[in-house]
Design a protein around this motif. Sequence first.
Motif, PDB file in Angstrom:
ATOM      1  N   ILE A  58       1.374   3.664  -3.000  1.00 58.31           N
ATOM      2  CA  ILE A  58       0.463   4.795  -3.218  1.00 58.31           C
ATOM      3  C   ILE A  58       0.563   5.786  -2.067  1.00 58.31           C
TER       4      ILE A  58
ATOM      5  N   LEU B 278       0.828  -1.212   0.000  1.00 62.90           N
ATOM      6  CA  LEU B 278       0.000   0.000   0.000  1.00 62.90           C
ATOM      7  C   LEU B 278       0.860   1.259   0.000  1.00 62.90           C
TER       8      LEU B 278
ATOM      9  N   ASN C  35      -8.226   8.179 -10.331  1.00 63.34           N
ATOM     10  CA  ASN C  35      -7.694   7.959  -8.998  1.00 63.34           C
ATOM     11  C   ASN C  35      -6.493   7.015  -9.037  1.00 63.34           C
TER      12      ASN C  35
ATOM     13  N   TYR D 146     -14.532   5.342  -1.411  1.00 68.50           N
ATOM     14  CA  TYR D 146     -14.825   3.930  -1.210  1.00 68.50           C
ATOM     15  C   TYR D 146     -16.100   3.577  -1.967  1.00 68.50           C
TER      16      TYR D 146
ATOM     17  N   GLY E 251      -4.299   6.450   2.595  1.00 69.91           N
ATOM     18  CA  GLY E 251      -5.605   6.256   1.974  1.00 69.91           C
ATOM     19  C   GLY E 251      -5.683   5.053   1.059  1.00 69.91           C
ATOM     20  N   ALA E 252      -4.561   4.395   0.818  1.00 70.41           N
ATOM     21  CA  ALA E 252      -4.566   3.225  -0.072  1.00 70.41           C
ATOM     22  C   ALA E 252      -5.162   2.011   0.644  1.00 70.41           C
ATOM     23  N   ARG E 253      -5.815   1.163  -0.109  1.00 68.18           N
ATOM     24  CA  ARG E 253      -6.430  -0.046   0.440  1.00 68.18           C
ATOM     25  C   ARG E 253      -6.477  -1.125  -0.629  1.00 68.18           C
TER      26      ARG E 253
ATOM     27  N   ALA F  50      -7.203   4.013  -4.118  1.00 70.70           N
ATOM     28  CA  ALA F  50      -7.369   5.137  -3.201  1.00 70.70           C
ATOM     29  C   ALA F  50      -8.568   5.940  -3.685  1.00 70.70           C
TER      30      ALA F  50
END
Length: 268
Positions: A107, A104, A154, A248, A110-112, A245
């Motif tokens: 990036i 993660l 994004n 969601y 906020g990356a997932r 990111a």
Amino acid sequence: MAIQYPKFTLGETLTAQQIEFFNTNGFIHFKNFIKPETVQTITDASFEVQKRWLEQDIKKINGVPIKYGKDLNGDTIIQRFAFINQHHPVLGEFLEDPRFTTLLNLIGPGARLGKTEKDGMVFNHYVNGPESKFSQMGWHVDGLRDIFHGGKLNPMLNVGIHLSNLKPENGGLRLIPGTHKQGLYQLLFRKKHFLDHKPDAEEVAVLPEAGDLTVHDGRLWHRVEKSSVVGESSRRRVIYVPIIAGKYEPKDENSPTAFYQRFAGVVK
């Protein structure tokens, strides 16, 4: 002759050299991410999901079409699974490996891992046979889907876990390093998305062994080269899961089919 590039080992943290290579080229290749027995366990899990989906005549998962084809003996097989991580405990638990969290950092905040977004964990099964429906994929950029959805581009990475050994004649992933830095015009029009299969003078062939992991930026031009051999030696399996990111946006059984996914038939 394939252009050579360095391969790395993924540890608990990313090294400065690994980050620099990725930022410059838009992709990175890690050796021996999983062991041979894990490769087999994952492959076996895909057979179990395939059997169940064939029996239930599943057409879509969370709005994403499932790609069916024929194996070398004429049997119906699934050649592209979507959200397969949600349909077998082995695959769901696999994504809990803490090394995915390490990735993660490519990036940043906020990356997932996209377990419930985009297409979730995608399992691709390529085979070059007379009735195969999935043997290659034309040039494209993964990030284009954000534009199709009317949003901004994004950050997105595609993490590939490779379950087969590849030689140049087996085809596979081809990338154009550095194109993740291109402007919007080049992203849209450098090539005809999915329709152009011609080799590029600047492309690099990614030739993993079973158990390797690769990451490529969603803005990077890439394609899947068709195997020049036919039959069993052309068989190739690979998992992809996105790192994303931004907003969601999970999918569920009521999610609509995206506009661009209605034209999946151009991928053969």
